[in-house]
Every structure is written in structure tokens, then in C-alpha cells.
Design a protein around this motif. Sequence first.
Motif, PDB file in Angstrom:
ATOM      1  N   ASP A 102       0.834  -1.192   0.000  1.00  0.00           N
ATOM      2  CA  ASP A 102       0.000   0.000   0.000  1.00  0.00           C
ATOM      3  C   ASP A 102       0.871   1.246   0.000  1.00  0.00           C
ATOM      4  OD1 ASP A 102       0.983   0.065   2.582  1.00  0.00           O
ATOM      5  OD2 ASP A 102      -0.941  -0.384   3.515  1.00  0.00           O
ATOM      6  N   LEU A 103       0.256   2.380   0.250  1.00  0.00           N
ATOM      7  CA  LEU A 103       0.957   3.658   0.237  1.00  0.00           C
ATOM      8  C   LEU A 103       2.173   3.663   1.158  1.00  0.00           C
ATOM      9  CD1 LEU A 103       1.033   6.603  -0.698  1.00  0.00           C
ATOM     10  CD2 LEU A 103      -0.544   7.153   1.152  1.00  0.00           C
ATOM     11  N   GLU A 104       2.048   3.053   2.330  1.00  0.00           N
ATOM     12  CA  GLU A 104       3.142   3.047   3.296  1.00  0.00           C
ATOM     13  C   GLU A 104       4.358   2.281   2.803  1.00  0.00           C
ATOM     14  OE1 GLU A 104       2.027   2.133   7.359  1.00  0.00           O
ATOM     15  OE2 GLU A 104      -0.036   2.643   6.859  1.00  0.00           O
ATOM     16  N   VAL A 105       4.148   1.259   2.011  1.00  0.00           N
ATOM     17  CA  VAL A 105       5.232   0.387   1.558  1.00  0.00           C
ATOM     18  C   VAL A 105       5.799   0.835   0.216  1.00  0.00           C
ATOM     19  CG1 VAL A 105       5.865  -2.009   1.072  1.00  0.00           C
ATOM     20  CG2 VAL A 105       4.160  -1.516   2.807  1.00  0.00           C
ATOM     21  N   ALA A 106       5.028   1.553  -0.579  1.00  0.00           N
ATOM     22  CA  ALA A 106       5.422   1.921  -1.943  1.00  0.00           C
ATOM     23  C   ALA A 106       6.748   2.679  -1.992  1.00  0.00           C
ATOM     24  CB  ALA A 106       4.321   2.729  -2.614  1.00  0.00           C
ATOM     25  N   ASP A 107       6.951   3.637  -1.114  1.00  0.00           N
ATOM     26  CA  ASP A 107       8.193   4.410  -1.131  1.00  0.00           C
ATOM     27  C   ASP A 107       9.388   3.522  -0.799  1.00  0.00           C
ATOM     28  OD1 ASP A 107       9.513   6.934  -1.532  1.00  0.00           O
ATOM     29  OD2 ASP A 107       9.893   6.950   0.633  1.00  0.00           O
ATOM     30  N   GLN A 108       9.208   2.613   0.146  1.00  0.00           N
ATOM     31  CA  GLN A 108      10.288   1.686   0.481  1.00  0.00           C
ATOM     32  C   GLN A 108      10.605   0.772  -0.702  1.00  0.00           C
ATOM     33  OE1 GLN A 108      12.176   1.766   3.215  1.00  0.00           O
ATOM     34  NE2 GLN A 108      11.015   3.574   3.811  1.00  0.00           N
ATOM     35  N   LEU A 109       9.584   0.367  -1.431  1.00  0.00           N
ATOM     36  CA  LEU A 109       9.785  -0.454  -2.622  1.00  0.00           C
ATOM     37  C   LEU A 109      10.646   0.296  -3.633  1.00  0.00           C
ATOM     38  CD1 LEU A 109       9.162  -3.001  -4.300  1.00  0.00           C
ATOM     39  CD2 LEU A 109       7.073  -1.853  -5.073  1.00  0.00           C
ATOM     40  N   TYR A 110      10.315   1.545  -3.881  1.00  0.00           N
ATOM     41  CA  TYR A 110      11.103   2.358  -4.803  1.00  0.00           C
ATOM     42  C   TYR A 110      12.559   2.450  -4.340  1.00  0.00           C
ATOM     43  CZ  TYR A 110      13.060   6.350  -7.216  1.00  0.00           C
ATOM     44  OH  TYR A 110      13.889   7.164  -7.940  1.00  0.00           O
ATOM     45  N   ARG A 111      12.764   2.665  -3.066  1.00  0.00           N
ATOM     46  CA  ARG A 111      14.128   2.792  -2.538  1.00  0.00           C
ATOM     47  C   ARG A 111      14.935   1.505  -2.689  1.00  0.00           C
ATOM     48  NH1 ARG A 111      13.155   6.484   2.839  1.00  0.00           N
ATOM     49  NH2 ARG A 111      12.215   8.199   1.690  1.00  0.00           N
ATOM     50  N   HIS A 112      14.266   0.377  -2.715  1.00  0.00           N
ATOM     51  CA  HIS A 112      14.965  -0.893  -2.924  1.00  0.00           C
ATOM     52  C   HIS A 112      15.259  -1.128  -4.404  1.00  0.00           C
ATOM     53  CE1 HIS A 112      15.118  -2.997   0.972  1.00  0.00           C
ATOM     54  NE2 HIS A 112      14.101  -2.221   1.262  1.00  0.00           N
ATOM     55  N   LEU A 113      14.454  -0.577  -5.291  1.00  0.00           N
ATOM     56  CA  LEU A 113      14.583  -0.861  -6.717  1.00  0.00           C
ATOM     57  C   LEU A 113      15.418   0.147  -7.491  1.00  0.00           C
ATOM     58  CD1 LEU A 113      10.927  -1.910  -7.541  1.00  0.00           C
ATOM     59  CD2 LEU A 113      12.905  -3.383  -7.205  1.00  0.00           C
ATOM     60  N   ALA A 114      15.371   1.398  -7.128  1.00  0.00           N
ATOM     61  CA  ALA A 114      16.001   2.443  -7.934  1.00  0.00           C
ATOM     62  C   ALA A 114      17.526   2.392  -7.960  1.00  0.00           C
ATOM     63  CB  ALA A 114      15.519   3.814  -7.473  1.00  0.00           C
ATOM     64  N   PRO A 115      18.187   2.150  -6.841  1.00  0.00           N
ATOM     65  CA  PRO A 115      19.651   2.191  -6.888  1.00  0.00           C
ATOM     66  C   PRO A 115      20.180   1.082  -7.789  1.00  0.00           C
ATOM     67  CG  PRO A 115      18.886   1.731  -4.669  1.00  0.00           C
ATOM     68  CD  PRO A 115      17.692   1.835  -5.546  1.00  0.00           C
ATOM     69  N   THR A 116      21.129   1.450  -8.594  1.00  0.00           N
ATOM     70  CA  THR A 116      21.646   0.454  -9.521  1.00  0.00           C
ATOM     71  C   THR A 116      22.949   0.918 -10.134  1.00  0.00           C
ATOM     72  OG1 THR A 116      21.077  -0.892 -11.413  1.00  0.00           O
ATOM     73  CG2 THR A 116      20.410   1.391 -11.510  1.00  0.00           C
ATOM     74  N   LEU A 117      23.696  -0.018 -10.598  1.00  0.00           N
ATOM     75  CA  LEU A 117      24.833   0.258 -11.451  1.00  0.00           C
ATOM     76  C   LEU A 117      24.396  -0.100 -12.860  1.00  0.00           C
ATOM     77  CD1 LEU A 117      27.641  -1.331  -9.276  1.00  0.00           C
ATOM     78  CD2 LEU A 117      27.067   1.081  -9.486  1.00  0.00           C
ATOM     79  N   ALA A 118      25.025   0.451 -13.859  1.00  0.00           N
ATOM     80  CA  ALA A 118      24.586   0.246 -15.231  1.00  0.00           C
ATOM     81  C   ALA A 118      24.521  -1.230 -15.621  1.00  0.00           C
ATOM     82  CB  ALA A 118      25.491   1.005 -16.190  1.00  0.00           C
ATOM     83  N   GLN A 119      25.356  -2.073 -15.033  1.00  0.00           N
ATOM     84  CA  GLN A 119      25.356  -3.487 -15.413  1.00  0.00           C
ATOM     85  C   GLN A 119      24.399  -4.326 -14.565  1.00  0.00           C
ATOM     86  OE1 GLN A 119      27.855  -1.888 -13.907  1.00  0.00           O
ATOM     87  NE2 GLN A 119      28.698  -3.127 -12.269  1.00  0.00           N
ATOM     88  N   ASP A 120      23.832  -3.780 -13.527  1.00  0.00           N
ATOM     89  CA  ASP A 120      22.940  -4.540 -12.648  1.00  0.00           C
ATOM     90  C   ASP A 120      21.626  -4.887 -13.312  1.00  0.00           C
ATOM     91  OD1 ASP A 120      24.711  -4.535 -10.572  1.00  0.00           O
ATOM     92  OD2 ASP A 120      23.697  -2.970  -9.423  1.00  0.00           O
ATOM     93  N   GLU A 121      21.237  -6.132 -13.204  1.00  0.00           N
ATOM     94  CA  GLU A 121      19.919  -6.577 -13.628  1.00  0.00           C
ATOM     95  C   GLU A 121      19.053  -6.612 -12.376  1.00  0.00           C
ATOM     96  OE1 GLU A 121      17.775 -10.559 -15.473  1.00  0.00           O
ATOM     97  OE2 GLU A 121      19.955 -10.439 -15.405  1.00  0.00           O
ATOM     98  N   ALA A 122      17.807  -6.186 -12.477  1.00  0.00           N
ATOM     99  CA  ALA A 122      16.901  -6.209 -11.336  1.00  0.00           C
ATOM    100  C   ALA A 122      15.704  -7.096 -11.652  1.00  0.00           C
ATOM    101  CB  ALA A 122      16.420  -4.806 -10.981  1.00  0.00           C
ATOM    102  N   VAL A 123      15.390  -7.984 -10.711  1.00  0.00           N
ATOM    103  CA  VAL A 123      14.230  -8.854 -10.824  1.00  0.00           C
ATOM    104  C   VAL A 123      13.364  -8.601  -9.599  1.00  0.00           C
ATOM    105  CG1 VAL A 123      13.411 -11.241 -10.912  1.00  0.00           C
ATOM    106  CG2 VAL A 123      15.513 -10.598 -12.112  1.00  0.00           C
ATOM    107  N   VAL A 124      12.098  -8.265  -9.823  1.00  0.00           N
ATOM    108  CA  VAL A 124      11.160  -7.983  -8.742  1.00  0.00           C
ATOM    109  C   VAL A 124      10.128  -9.103  -8.727  1.00  0.00           C
ATOM    110  CG1 VAL A 124       9.557  -6.318  -7.760  1.00  0.00           C
ATOM    111  CG2 VAL A 124      11.461  -5.532  -9.175  1.00  0.00           C
ATOM    112  N   ASP A 125      10.110  -9.862  -7.651  1.00  0.00           N
ATOM    113  CA  ASP A 125       9.199 -11.001  -7.541  1.00  0.00           C
ATOM    114  C   ASP A 125       7.964 -10.583  -6.748  1.00  0.00           C
ATOM    115  OD1 ASP A 125       7.901 -13.399  -7.198  1.00  0.00           O
ATOM    116  OD2 ASP A 125       9.696 -14.489  -6.556  1.00  0.00           O
ATOM    117  N   LEU A 126       6.816 -10.484  -7.433  1.00  0.00           N
ATOM    118  CA  LEU A 126       5.556 -10.075  -6.800  1.00  0.00           C
ATOM    119  C   LEU A 126       4.617 -11.259  -6.567  1.00  0.00           C
ATOM    120  CD1 LEU A 126       4.683  -6.881  -8.910  1.00  0.00           C
ATOM    121  CD2 LEU A 126       5.918  -7.005  -6.728  1.00  0.00           C
ATOM    122  N   ARG A 127       5.092 -12.492  -6.718  1.00  0.00           N
ATOM    123  CA  ARG A 127       4.204 -13.652  -6.632  1.00  0.00           C
ATOM    124  C   ARG A 127       3.558 -13.829  -5.262  1.00  0.00           C
ATOM    125  NH1 ARG A 127       8.143 -18.013  -9.184  1.00  0.00           N
ATOM    126  NH2 ARG A 127       9.518 -16.799  -7.849  1.00  0.00           N
TER     127      ARG A 127
END
Length: 142
Positions: free
Chosen positions: A53-78
Motif C-alpha cells: 500500500d501507500l506506506e510500503v510503496a516508497d520503500q519499494l522504490y528505494r529498494h529498486l532504484a539504486p543500480t549500477l549500469a550493469q545490474d539486472e533487477a528482478v522484482v518477484d511479486l508472486r
Amino acid sequence: MTRSEVAPVASPAASSASFTTAADESGRTGDTGRIEDVDTGSVRLVTVSGDLDLEVADQLYRHLAPTLAQDEAVVDLRAVTFLSSSAVSALLRAHLHRTRAGAPEMTVIADDRASLRPLALSGVDAVLHISDTVPAARETRP
């Protein structure tokens, strides 16, 4: 900062966070939103469960946004039981942040109505690479 610049966002190499969602009008409290982030070197795996929900969304962004150009990101929503529009927005913002940084496309793993329907209704499924399993995601990557 100009529109083309990407603000740096700090991220732990491996972490987890747990959030309890508030009660709704009926008094029902949702499942605890949980984000687990594991950086295996070239792949950042972010496993999400519970109500996003709204409370968790910002934390989700903070976990996903940081990256190095070679990093692959996989987000598991199952294991997600509720995906709010704020969480969909966080996924899209992270995708845009990563794209501007020149990172590989982010893959979203989703296999049920709780996560697929909000992605489809918002049109985000046309922007993000979505798959139903991790192996299938690897096979269908552009």
C-alpha cells in the motif's frame, strides 16, 4: 537538477524490511508488506510479499532504484496479496530511474490477479517486462 539527471539513491547490498499496513474501514488489517532485497553481484533480486500500500510503496522504490549500469533487477511479486496504485507507481518510477541510468530492463515476476490486474489496468504491463516465473523471464528477455 535537470530532468535528464538521475538522483543517486543509496541501497544496502542485502536487506529486508517489514511493514504492517493500517486497518481499513471494516477494521480489517492487511497482511504485512515485506521487501527482501538480495544483491547477488550482477542481479538484484527483490522479493515482495503481503499488502503493498501507500506506506510500503516508497520503500519499494528505494529498494529498486539504486543500480549500477550493469545490474539486472528482478522484482518477484508472486507473494503479493494487494498491489496499490502507489506501488504500481513505485515500480514505474524505479523503471524510469534505471532506464535513465542506462541499466538493463527491470523484470517483474507476477502470476496472479492481485498483482497482474493493477499492472494491466494502469497500462504499466506494456512498459515493464513481466513474466510468470524467473526462468521464463530469462528466456523472454529482449
